[in-house]
Design a protein around this motif. Structure first.
Motif, mmCIF file in Angstrom:
data_model
loop_
_atom_site.group_PDB
_atom_site.id
_atom_site.type_symbol
_atom_site.label_atom_id
_atom_site.label_comp_id
_atom_site.label_asym_id
_atom_site.label_seq_id
_atom_site.Cartn_x
_atom_site.Cartn_y
_atom_site.Cartn_z
ATOM 1 N N TYR A 15 -0.618 -6.173 1.537
ATOM 2 C CA TYR A 15 -1.850 -6.955 1.417
ATOM 3 C C TYR A 15 -1.624 -8.168 0.521
ATOM 4 O O TYR A 15 -1.032 -8.063 -0.553
ATOM 5 N N THR B 79 0.830 -1.193 0.000
ATOM 6 C CA THR B 79 0.000 0.000 0.000
ATOM 7 C C THR B 79 0.872 1.252 0.000
ATOM 8 O O THR B 79 1.966 1.263 0.562
ATOM 9 N N TRP C 63 -6.357 -0.714 8.418
ATOM 10 C CA TRP C 63 -6.690 -1.149 7.066
ATOM 11 C C TRP C 63 -7.730 -2.263 7.126
ATOM 12 O O TRP C 63 -7.646 -3.157 7.967
ATOM 13 N N ASN D 124 2.031 1.770 5.807
ATOM 14 C CA ASN D 124 2.380 1.084 4.561
ATOM 15 C C ASN D 124 2.257 -0.419 4.739
ATOM 16 O O ASN D 124 3.246 -1.158 4.687
#
Length: 468
Positions: free
Chosen positions: A188, A158, A170, A185
């Motif tokens: 994923y 990300t 997130w 950051n």
């Protein structure tokens, strides 16, 4: 901009003048001491018998908003004794949706994030006086990043942008997971459902502490790209000479194509369809297509494209002669005559006999020979192949079956006059004859698709003229 500066100048002069007059009016004398009974703030904002009637008050000193939101002063401002209102963006780059409303709405500009705070001021105007107040608006930038894509089986890093936060989290609309959902950051890993759908939305929720104490969110779309997958493959194909053909594949997730043919890479053939609008024999050969995307490539099956010519012959019932200027791809008599097998009684020449369903001495079609055929009813038979480039026919002494190796009618006298070994040419099951020794030529023309009986006095090689 000039109008705004003029307006601010007029306001400043008006405020200074009104404040000076009111201070003088509100001053009382106590002995030798002059006492100012009201402060400037009271003079501007308090409604008393001797002060102005216009009052305005923005309740908080500092407010906050996320860049992707519109800030509203609903419930945050109170005013009385006014006829009109004017908001001003003193320091900032955004704008008011309607600067004449008490509970106005401010639309931040991305540059507002770079400031320590946007200074917003409101003026209220009464019948004979005015009041004003100001507030600091802190604009918090939050972005989950630009829409992105990742190959199936890979992870996504990300790349958000947040100007201030106290905590964050997130979340995903799919079944993947973050290595640490509480870090800015985060990484994923798409799940199986994400890959199957080809898309997932990742949302970043942000909390900002004092003095803002607000929460907001932003989302980013993540496309999961799988390697291309072949759905409809190529098959061996045929096209008649001079006709059009389209070779096609169907592939999922492909965004690029490259075709290859008999001479290798086909320049400009970069679509899922390969279009050949006028086939020549040079187009005959092997073809395949490579298709790809950013995450991989695949190759179709290699197929053979055959460019052919077709010669359709109409045969009557009973006896007749047959030949063709085509060298058929399928030379086996059983396959070649299968479409008319119910009518075919016998096919023969001086080399043997073919009868459907019998033990036969003729097995394959000889393009350099003519045949005699007997049918129970009229039929059309097609010869599919390539034109016979060998126009020479070798004849043995005596009777022979003469094929017509020509795509056009052949003038008998023009083609064969002067060949002394030719004794006679005659129609099969007909009366037309070419008999040069007797000056007889009722035959006149040889027709493509037919065969004729010919008698030569010695071994002879005949050559058929080319068609203009």
């Amino acid at each position: 901009m000039k109008n705004l500066l003029l307006f601010r100048t007029v306001l400043f002069i008006s405020i200074s003048f009104m404040t000076s007059g009111l201070l003088q009016a509100q001053t009382t004398s106590q002995g030798n001491t002059t006492i100012n009974s009201l402060s400037t703030d009271h003079l501007l904002n308090q409604n008393t018998e001797n002060s102005r009637s216009a009052v305005v008050n923005i309740i908080p000193d500092t407010v906050c908003v996320f860049l992707n939101q519109t800030f509203s002063f609903e419930g945050l401002i109170e005013a009385s004794g006014y006829n009109s209102i004017q908001w001003l963006n003193v320091i900032g780059y955004g704008f008011f949706l309607d600067e004449t409303l008490l509970e106005a709405q401010y639309q931040p500009h991305p540059f507002d994030v770079l400031l320590d705070g946007v200074v917003l001021m409101v003026y209220v105007f009464g019948e004979t006086d005015m009041a004003f107040d100001q507030v600091i608006l802190k604009v918090i930038g939050v972005s989950a990043g630009e829409p992105a894509s990742v190959c199936a089986g890979q992870v996504f890093q990300t790349m958000p942008e947040v100007s201030a936060y106290e905590s964050l989290l997130w979340t995903s609309s799919g079944d993947g997971f973050f290595d640490d959902a509480t870090t800015l950051n985060a990484v994923y890993s798409p799940g199986q459902n994400d890959v199957a759908s080809g898309w997932v939305q990742l949302t970043l929720a942000v909390s900002v502490g004092s003095p803002c104490n607000i929460t907001g969110s932003a989302a980013v779309d993540l496309t999961i790209v799988s390697p291309p997958d072949l759905i409809v493959d190529l098959q061996n194909s045929e096209v008649e000479l001079g006709q059009a053909i389209i070779l096609s594949i169907v592939a999922n997730n492909a965004n690029g194509y490259q075709w290859y043919g008999p001479q290798g890479l086909i320049d400009g053939a970069v679509m899922p369809d390969l279009e050949i609008w006028e086939a020549t024999f040079d187009h005959s050969g092997q073809y395949y297509c490579e298709f790809f995307n950013d995450c991989g490539s695949q190759v179709s099956s290699t197929i053979t494209l055959t460019v052919y010519q077709n010669h359709t012959i109409t045969l009557p019932a009973g006896w007749s002669g047959i030949s063709s200027w085509i060298v058929p791809f399928e030379a086996g008599l059983e396959s070649l005559f299968q479409p008319v097998s119910s009518s075919l009684i016998v096919l023969q020449n001086f080399s043997g006999v073919y009868m459907p369903g019998q033990q036969n001495s003729l097995i394959s079609w000889d393009s350099q020979s003519g045949y005699q055929v007997k049918l129970s009813y009229p039929v059309d038979i097609s010869f599919k192949g390539q034109s016979n480039q060998n126009t020479l026919v070798t004849l043995n002494e005596g009777w022979n079956y003469l094929p017509v190796i020509s795509t056009c009618d052949v003038d008998v006298a023009g083609a064969f006059d002067g060949i002394e070994t030719i004794v006679q040419i005659k129609d099969i099951a007909g009366w037309q004859t070419y008999w040069p020794g007797q000056n007889v030529n009722s035959l006149e023309t040889l027709h493509p698709g037919k065969a004729y009986l010919i008698f030569v006095s010695d071994q002879t090689i005949l050559s058929f003229p080319s068609c203009e």
